[in-house]
Scaffold this active site. Structure first.
Site, PDB file in Angstrom:
ATOM      1  N   HIS A   1      -0.222 -35.947 -28.264  1.00 16.14           N
ATOM      2  CA  HIS A   1      -0.884 -34.639 -28.226  1.00 16.14           C
ATOM      3  C   HIS A   1      -0.120 -33.783 -27.206  1.00 16.14           C
ATOM      4  O   HIS A   1       0.428 -34.323 -26.241  1.00 16.14           O
ATOM      5  CB  HIS A   1      -2.321 -34.873 -27.762  1.00 16.14           C
ATOM      6  CG  HIS A   1      -3.218 -33.677 -27.808  1.00 16.14           C
ATOM      7  ND1 HIS A   1      -3.209 -32.704 -26.832  1.00 16.14           N
ATOM      8  CD2 HIS A   1      -4.160 -33.307 -28.696  1.00 16.14           C
ATOM      9  CE1 HIS A   1      -4.114 -31.785 -27.126  1.00 16.14           C
ATOM     10  NE2 HIS A   1      -4.703 -32.127 -28.261  1.00 16.14           N
TER      11      HIS A   1
ATOM     12  N   ASP B   1      -3.564 -42.270 -22.478  1.00 16.95           N
ATOM     13  CA  ASP B   1      -4.405 -41.152 -22.872  1.00 16.95           C
ATOM     14  C   ASP B   1      -5.447 -41.692 -23.856  1.00 16.95           C
ATOM     15  O   ASP B   1      -5.150 -41.971 -25.012  1.00 16.95           O
ATOM     16  CB  ASP B   1      -3.517 -40.081 -23.520  1.00 16.95           C
ATOM     17  CG  ASP B   1      -4.320 -38.964 -24.168  1.00 16.95           C
ATOM     18  OD1 ASP B   1      -5.567 -39.004 -24.100  1.00 16.95           O
ATOM     19  OD2 ASP B   1      -3.699 -38.063 -24.764  1.00 16.95           O
TER      20      ASP B   1
ATOM     21  N   GLN C   1      -8.793 -40.148 -27.743  1.00 23.72           N
ATOM     22  CA  GLN C   1      -9.260 -40.479 -29.099  1.00 23.72           C
ATOM     23  C   GLN C   1      -9.751 -41.914 -29.211  1.00 23.72           C
ATOM     24  O   GLN C   1     -10.135 -42.344 -30.300  1.00 23.72           O
ATOM     25  CB  GLN C   1      -8.118 -40.262 -30.116  1.00 23.72           C
ATOM     26  CG  GLN C   1      -7.731 -38.823 -30.298  1.00 23.72           C
ATOM     27  CD  GLN C   1      -8.830 -37.975 -30.937  1.00 23.72           C
ATOM     28  OE1 GLN C   1      -9.746 -38.483 -31.575  1.00 23.72           O
ATOM     29  NE2 GLN C   1      -8.742 -36.673 -30.754  1.00 23.72           N
TER      30      GLN C   1
ATOM     31  N   LYS D   1     -15.576 -35.938 -26.664  1.00 25.31           N
ATOM     32  CA  LYS D   1     -15.154 -36.713 -27.845  1.00 25.31           C
ATOM     33  C   LYS D   1     -15.932 -38.031 -27.944  1.00 25.31           C
ATOM     34  O   LYS D   1     -15.733 -38.820 -28.857  1.00 25.31           O
ATOM     35  CB  LYS D   1     -13.647 -36.967 -27.812  1.00 25.31           C
ATOM     36  CG  LYS D   1     -12.832 -35.671 -28.005  1.00 25.31           C
ATOM     37  CD  LYS D   1     -11.363 -35.958 -28.093  1.00 25.31           C
ATOM     38  CE  LYS D   1     -10.508 -34.741 -27.799  1.00 25.31           C
ATOM     39  NZ  LYS D   1     -10.302 -33.876 -28.969  1.00 25.31           N
TER      40      LYS D   1
ATOM     41  N   CYS E   1      -2.275 -30.000 -32.470  1.00 23.47           N
ATOM     42  CA  CYS E   1      -1.633 -30.058 -31.144  1.00 23.47           C
ATOM     43  C   CYS E   1      -0.608 -31.176 -31.066  1.00 23.47           C
ATOM     44  O   CYS E   1      -0.449 -31.826 -30.015  1.00 23.47           O
ATOM     45  CB  CYS E   1      -2.662 -30.219 -30.022  1.00 23.47           C
ATOM     46  SG  CYS E   1      -3.816 -28.863 -29.926  1.00 23.47           S
TER      47      CYS E   1
HETATM   48  N1  PMP Z   1      -5.079 -36.351 -25.995  1.00 26.08           N
HETATM   49  C1  PMP Z   1      -5.465 -36.533 -27.255  1.00 26.08           C
HETATM   50  C2  PMP Z   1      -4.898 -37.688 -28.026  1.00 26.08           C
HETATM   51  C3  PMP Z   1      -6.387 -35.665 -27.849  1.00 26.08           C
HETATM   52  O1  PMP Z   1      -6.759 -35.842 -29.108  1.00 26.08           O
HETATM   53  C4  PMP Z   1      -6.912 -34.589 -27.084  1.00 26.08           C
HETATM   54  C5  PMP Z   1      -7.908 -33.620 -27.662  1.00 26.08           C
HETATM   55  N2  PMP Z   1      -7.627 -33.177 -28.937  1.00 26.08           N
HETATM   56  C6  PMP Z   1      -6.479 -34.470 -25.765  1.00 26.08           C
HETATM   57  C7  PMP Z   1      -5.570 -35.357 -25.254  1.00 26.08           C
HETATM   58  C8  PMP Z   1      -6.997 -33.377 -24.880  1.00 26.08           C
HETATM   59  O2  PMP Z   1      -8.364 -33.526 -24.678  1.00 26.08           O
HETATM   60  P1  PMP Z   1      -9.208 -32.334 -24.021  1.00 26.08           P
HETATM   61  O3  PMP Z   1      -8.900 -31.124 -24.854  1.00 26.08           O
HETATM   62  O4  PMP Z   1     -10.618 -32.792 -24.163  1.00 26.08           O
HETATM   63  O5  PMP Z   1      -8.757 -32.205 -22.620  1.00 26.08           O
END
Ligand code: PMP
Length: 421
Positions: free
Chosen positions: A124, A202, A205, A228, A366
């Site tokens: 991401h 990270d 997910q 999430k 993203c």
């Molecule tokens: N890493 C991953 C794999 C994600 O899917 C996301 C959110 N789409 C993020 C980081 C960022 O999370 P947040 O927007 O809640 O900070």
């Protein structure tokens, strides 16, 4: 899945009985954010109704109540990820802020010119851009680990990169948000440790779907977001090893994070407060803990099996649709189905599905480098959660098929008959 009844679970989520565009909501955008059970919504309002106060001020009853609930929430998080010490749990705004904190505090103090930060091609943007920023400042480099044909992390290429560059930092996603692939984080960490790298996972997910055990993984930092995992937005967690975090300089500064302030200099609070400048999101932290307790009160293995079964059903139904290609069809997956359809734009499909009350995500998710690597500009992504049902998946596949037919038809014949005007 035996013993798991999503219809019972659905009663806990008030929003699921909504209608969208006149149709019952079918929410398949859980990788973007999940809905909140009543107990989480109630925890937020209970805090403001009964206990609202600032924390760590200690001079009156309400403040003491707020502080003990807030610190109990930290304890819940520690248990949820099997951390040994609540001092290692830092509240953040989410996974993004957690990675930025590590990049700007930890990486800023350890990276030197010529050093390498290893990420993967499936990250991401939140696990790419903070590294690029700090690497630019330090004249270090950020390199991506390539993927195999199936979309999995290429472990052979990974080992080669480790041996060639001896990265100081390896930062990898536990689960891919665009494809749903589950990475072998224990093995990834073990290999990185053999060359002395610091490992960040990270978990944005993963936390809602997989049981996370930071000790078993063996990583140095783990980040995730409340929203999430059925919790509120604006709250997340950074877990880090105490020895590393004690040596790290503070990130943001101000109230709460100090021990003593004078114009001849300031000293900093102990962990975890050293990394929590300012008034924290108190109600959100308490409600996030409620969400994690809710999850843990259910059969986690059954939830996982249920979500995987929904993906399997969606995949079987989608494979019958001409021109539809599923990304990462085979590898171990949390319950995310990402696909492209020849001749059809993903955004057009999202719009038509929405007209039938079906929420999916379309676009690059993203993950622009991953999209470029796979040779597409975006996908349609359906992501499943514990409250989704097989009936919803069947309805999704049916509307999807109709929408594709409608769009392809529109492409072949003019939408407006010009002769009639
Ligand atoms: N890493 C991953 C794999 C994600 O899917 C996301 C959110 N789409 C993020 C980081 C960022 O999370 P947040 O927007 O809640 O900070």
């Amino acid at each position: 899945v035996k013993g798991f009844d999503p219809s019972k679970i659905r009663r806990d989520f008030p929003i699921l009985s909504s209608k969208i565009n006149g149709q019952p909501l079918i929410y398949l955008d859980n990788a973007a954010t999940t809905h909140k059970p009543r107990c989480v919504i109630d925890a937020l309002s209970r805090f403001y109704k009964l206990n609202n106060s600032n924390v760590h001020r200690g001079s009156h009853t309400l403040s003491n109540r707020a502080t003990s609930e807030f610190e109990a929430a930290r304890e819940t998080v520690a248990q949820f990820i099997n951390a040994t010490d609540t001092a290692e749990i830092i509240w953040t705004r989410g996974a993004t802020e957690g990675i930025n904190l590590i990049a700007q505090s930890y990486a800023d103090s350890v990276l030197c010119a010529g050093d390498t930060v290893l990420v993967s091609m499936m990250e991401h943007h939140a696990n790419i851009v903070p590294w690029q920023q700090i690497a630019d400042k330090k004249q270090a480099q950020v390199l991506p680990i390539p993927l195999t044909q199936k979309g999995e992390l290429d472990l052979v290429a990974y080992k080669n990169l480790l041996n060639k560059h001896h990265p100081k930092i390896v930062s990898i996603t536990h689960v891919s948000n665009a494809m749903g692939i589950i990475n072998p984080v224990i093995e990834i960490t073990h290999l990185a440790k053999m060359v002395g790298a610091t490992v960040i996972i990270d978990g944005a997910q993963a936390a809602a779907h997989e049981v996370v055990d930071v000790q078993k993984i063996g990583c140095d930092f783990y980040v995730f977001s409340g929203h999430k995992c059925y919790g509120p937005t604006g709250i997340g967690v950074l877990w880090g090893r105490k020895v590393l975090m004690e040596a790290m300089p503070p990130w943001q500064s101000g109230g709460e994070m100090i021990e003593k302030v004078s114009f001849s200099g300031s000293t900093f609070n102990r962990l975890p407060f050293k990394f929590e400048a300012g008034t924290p999101p108190i109600a959100d932290a308490i409600a996030m803990a409620e969400a994690l307790r809710y999850l843990d009160s259910l059969d986690r293995a059954a939830i996982s099996a249920h979500e995987k079964q929904l993906r399997q059903l969606a995949s079987t139904l989608c494979q019958k649709i001409d021109g539809l290609t599923i990304l990462a069809a085979e590898p171990e997956n949390v319950g995310i189905l990402s696909f492209t359809v020849a001749g059809v734009h993903h955004q057009d499909l999202a719009t038509l599905l929405d007209q039938s009350g079906i929420a999916i995500r379309s676009g690059h998710h993203c993950t622009m480098p991953l999209m470029a690597y796979l040779g597409c500009d975006g996908t349609v992504r359906a992501s499943f959660a514990l409250y989704n049902t097989a009936t919803e998946v069947e309805r999704f596949a049916e509307v999807l098929q109709q929408s594709i037919a409608q769009l392809l038809n529109v492409n072949l014949t003019p939408a407006v008959d010009l002769r009639a005007t």
